[in-house]
Design a protein around this motif. Structure first.
Motif, PDB file in Angstrom:
ATOM      1  N   ALA A 134      79.233 -10.804 -90.237  1.00  8.54           N
ATOM      2  CA  ALA A 134      80.192 -10.799 -91.338  1.00  8.54           C
ATOM      3  C   ALA A 134      79.453 -11.105 -92.627  1.00  8.54           C
ATOM      4  O   ALA A 134      78.383 -11.728 -92.620  1.00  8.54           O
ATOM      5  N   THR A 135      80.020 -10.675 -93.740  1.00  3.32           N
ATOM      6  CA  THR A 135      79.436 -11.057 -95.023  1.00  3.32           C
ATOM      7  C   THR A 135      79.683 -12.535 -95.237  1.00  3.32           C
ATOM      8  O   THR A 135      80.624 -13.123 -94.682  1.00  3.32           O
ATOM      9  N   ALA A 136      78.847 -13.165 -96.065  1.00  3.84           N
ATOM     10  CA  ALA A 136      78.965 -14.601 -96.312  1.00  3.84           C
ATOM     11  C   ALA A 136      80.327 -14.939 -96.915  1.00  3.84           C
ATOM     12  O   ALA A 136      80.872 -16.013 -96.664  1.00  3.84           O
ATOM     13  N   ALA A 137      80.889 -14.010 -97.692  1.00  2.47           N
ATOM     14  CA  ALA A 137      82.160 -14.266 -98.371  1.00  2.47           C
ATOM     15  C   ALA A 137      83.372 -14.079 -97.468  1.00  2.47           C
ATOM     16  O   ALA A 137      84.461 -14.565 -97.776  1.00  2.47           O
ATOM     17  N   THR A 138      83.195 -13.362 -96.345  1.00  5.17           N
ATOM     18  CA  THR A 138      84.344 -13.070 -95.472  1.00  5.17           C
ATOM     19  C   THR A 138      83.984 -13.335 -94.011  1.00  5.17           C
ATOM     20  O   THR A 138      84.130 -12.457 -93.160  1.00  5.17           O
ATOM     21  N   GLN A 139      83.547 -14.542 -93.732  1.00  3.87           N
ATOM     22  CA  GLN A 139      83.089 -14.852 -92.385  1.00  3.87           C
ATOM     23  C   GLN A 139      84.215 -14.840 -91.354  1.00  3.87           C
ATOM     24  O   GLN A 139      83.957 -14.716 -90.154  1.00  3.87           O
ATOM     25  N   ASP A 140      85.444 -14.964 -91.822  1.00  3.44           N
ATOM     26  CA  ASP A 140      86.566 -14.924 -90.888  1.00  3.44           C
ATOM     27  C   ASP A 140      87.020 -13.493 -90.595  1.00  3.44           C
ATOM     28  O   ASP A 140      87.952 -13.278 -89.820  1.00  3.44           O
ATOM     29  N   LYS A 141      86.327 -12.533 -91.214  1.00  2.68           N
ATOM     30  CA  LYS A 141      86.661 -11.118 -91.005  1.00  2.68           C
ATOM     31  C   LYS A 141      85.390 -10.336 -90.670  1.00  2.68           C
ATOM     32  O   LYS A 141      84.887  -9.566 -91.489  1.00  2.68           O
ATOM     33  N   PRO A 142      84.848 -10.533 -89.490  1.00  2.00           N
ATOM     34  CA  PRO A 142      83.595  -9.851 -89.132  1.00  2.00           C
ATOM     35  C   PRO A 142      83.769  -8.338 -89.117  1.00  2.00           C
ATOM     36  O   PRO A 142      84.826  -7.819 -88.746  1.00  2.00           O
ATOM     37  N   TYR A 143      82.721  -7.640 -89.545  1.00  2.00           N
ATOM     38  CA  TYR A 143      82.760  -6.183 -89.539  1.00  2.00           C
ATOM     39  C   TYR A 143      82.098  -5.602 -88.291  1.00  2.00           C
ATOM     40  O   TYR A 143      82.185  -4.391 -88.048  1.00  2.00           O
ATOM     41  N   ARG A 144      81.436  -6.457 -87.515  1.00  2.00           N
ATOM     42  CA  ARG A 144      80.833  -5.971 -86.273  1.00  2.00           C
ATOM     43  C   ARG A 144      80.910  -7.053 -85.206  1.00  2.00           C
ATOM     44  O   ARG A 144      80.524  -8.198 -85.429  1.00  2.00           O
ATOM     45  N   GLN A 145      81.426  -6.658 -84.056  1.00  2.00           N
ATOM     46  CA  GLN A 145      81.476  -7.544 -82.894  1.00  2.00           C
ATOM     47  C   GLN A 145      81.026  -6.739 -81.677  1.00  2.00           C
ATOM     48  O   GLN A 145      81.555  -5.663 -81.409  1.00  2.00           O
ATOM     49  N   ARG A 146      80.055  -7.265 -80.972  1.00  2.00           N
ATOM     50  CA  ARG A 146      79.494  -6.567 -79.820  1.00  2.00           C
ATOM     51  C   ARG A 146      79.176  -7.575 -78.716  1.00  2.00           C
ATOM     52  O   ARG A 146      79.104  -8.778 -78.949  1.00  2.00           O
ATOM     53  N   VAL A 147      78.948  -7.055 -77.528  1.00  2.00           N
ATOM     54  CA  VAL A 147      78.350  -7.831 -76.449  1.00  2.00           C
ATOM     55  C   VAL A 147      77.097  -7.090 -76.015  1.00  2.00           C
ATOM     56  O   VAL A 147      77.128  -5.871 -75.812  1.00  2.00           O
ATOM     57  N   TYR A 148      75.986  -7.819 -75.927  1.00  2.03           N
ATOM     58  CA  TYR A 148      74.735  -7.243 -75.450  1.00  2.03           C
ATOM     59  C   TYR A 148      74.453  -7.778 -74.043  1.00  2.03           C
ATOM     60  O   TYR A 148      74.611  -8.970 -73.775  1.00  2.03           O
ATOM     61  N   GLN A 149      74.007  -6.896 -73.171  1.00  2.00           N
ATOM     62  CA  GLN A 149      73.462  -7.315 -71.881  1.00  2.00           C
ATOM     63  C   GLN A 149      71.962  -7.078 -71.952  1.00  2.00           C
ATOM     64  O   GLN A 149      71.502  -5.944 -72.047  1.00  2.00           O
ATOM     65  N   VAL A 150      71.194  -8.174 -71.940  1.00  6.74           N
ATOM     66  CA  VAL A 150      69.745  -8.084 -72.107  1.00  6.74           C
ATOM     67  C   VAL A 150      69.092  -8.220 -70.736  1.00  6.74           C
ATOM     68  O   VAL A 150      69.359  -9.174 -69.996  1.00  6.74           O
ATOM     69  N   GLU A 151      68.257  -7.251 -70.396  1.00  5.18           N
ATOM     70  CA  GLU A 151      67.637  -7.259 -69.072  1.00  5.18           C
ATOM     71  C   GLU A 151      66.279  -6.591 -69.111  1.00  5.18           C
ATOM     72  O   GLU A 151      65.918  -5.924 -70.083  1.00  5.18           O
ATOM     73  N   SER A 152      65.514  -6.776 -68.025  1.00  3.67           N
ATOM     74  CA  SER A 152      64.210  -6.125 -67.900  1.00  3.67           C
ATOM     75  C   SER A 152      64.389  -4.632 -67.692  1.00  3.67           C
ATOM     76  O   SER A 152      65.380  -4.189 -67.102  1.00  3.67           O
ATOM     77  N   ASP A 153      63.423  -3.877 -68.179  1.00  4.16           N
ATOM     78  CA  ASP A 153      63.450  -2.426 -68.036  1.00  4.16           C
ATOM     79  C   ASP A 153      62.230  -1.990 -67.228  1.00  4.16           C
ATOM     80  O   ASP A 153      61.417  -1.190 -67.673  1.00  4.16           O
ATOM     81  N   GLY A 154      62.095  -2.565 -66.032  1.00  6.08           N
ATOM     82  CA  GLY A 154      60.960  -2.239 -65.191  1.00  6.08           C
ATOM     83  C   GLY A 154      59.658  -2.646 -65.852  1.00  6.08           C
ATOM     84  O   GLY A 154      59.565  -3.686 -66.507  1.00  6.08           O
ATOM     85  N   ALA A 155      58.653  -1.812 -65.703  1.00  5.22           N
ATOM     86  CA  ALA A 155      57.343  -2.111 -66.288  1.00  5.22           C
ATOM     87  C   ALA A 155      57.298  -1.755 -67.766  1.00  5.22           C
ATOM     88  O   ALA A 155      56.301  -2.025 -68.441  1.00  5.22           O
TER      89      ALA A 155
END
Length: 209
Positions: free
Chosen positions: A79-100
């Motif tokens: 969110a912008t510093a001025a509108t932190q209660d109104k985020p413009y992006r919300q995501r979930v990341y799944q971070v994992e190994s990608d083999g070698a």
């Protein structure tokens, strides 16, 4: 077999086994480091002060579903510093190994983003959700490797992440993660390959707070 030769071969076998164990353990250790560096509160305020073409953005990344042993799920809110209660992006990341080849951050959207605003401060909000509820963003996975600098760096595969924001056809993302900073350069392009949104000279520099 001569006794001394047997001892040498036995020791070599132990050394080989230890080397294999270390090789197997190293990607998991590196993965934990990547997740640790990605997690926290970040700000682009310093970059904004140097160059006002970059907005003052607050980025929050928190681990969720920690009981899911062996998997790393991160909730991401921007969110912008001025509108932190109104985020413009919300995501979930799944971070994992990608083999070698390194690591990957798989990107998902939320079924009800409004219900998750501020969840980085209260991850219990996700107790009422499960990974199966998330919506995969096809083609938007970010692939990362350890760089010579020590940071993790990488990007999406070219032109595979669909976007309809401001007339875009697809978006490309380039990311660098270090202990002190997360750099993210997101760019949207139309079907002619012309950039229609995103920074034009370089990525956002989010300093870890």
């Amino acid at each position: 077999m001569h006794k001394s030769l047997f001892v040498i071969l036995f020791c070599l076998g132990l050394l080989s086994g230890n080397t294999a164990a270390q090789t197997q353990a190293e990607p998991e250790s590196e993965l934990k480091t990547l997740v640790q560096w990605m997690t926290g509160d970040f700000s682009s305020a310093a970059q904004h002060l140097r160059d006002t073409s970059y907005f003052d953005i607050h980025l929050h990344i928190a681990r969720i579903w920690t009981a899911d042993t062996g998997n790393y799920w991160l909730y991401v809110e921007q969110a912008t510093a001025a509108t932190q209660d109104k985020p413009y992006r919300q995501r979930v990341y799944q971070v994992e190994s990608d083999g070698a080849n390194g690591f990957k951050s798989i990107v998902y959207t939320l079924p009800d983003p409004a219900a998750c605003i501020g969840a980085y401060k209260n991850t219990a909000i996700f107790d009422n959700m499960k990974p199966a509820d998330l919506i995969l963003r096809e083609g938007c996975t970010v692939y990362l490797t350890r760089q010579e600098s020590g940071a993790f760096g990488g990007s999406t595969k070219p032109n595979t992440c669909e976007s309809n924001l401001r007339g875009a056809k697809y978006a490309n993302s380039t990311v660098t993660v270090s202990a002190e900073m997360l750099q993210s350069w997101d760019q949207g392009f139309n079907e002619k390959g012309e950039q229609v949104w995103g920074a034009t000279t370089g990525g956002y520099e989010f300093i870890k707070q």
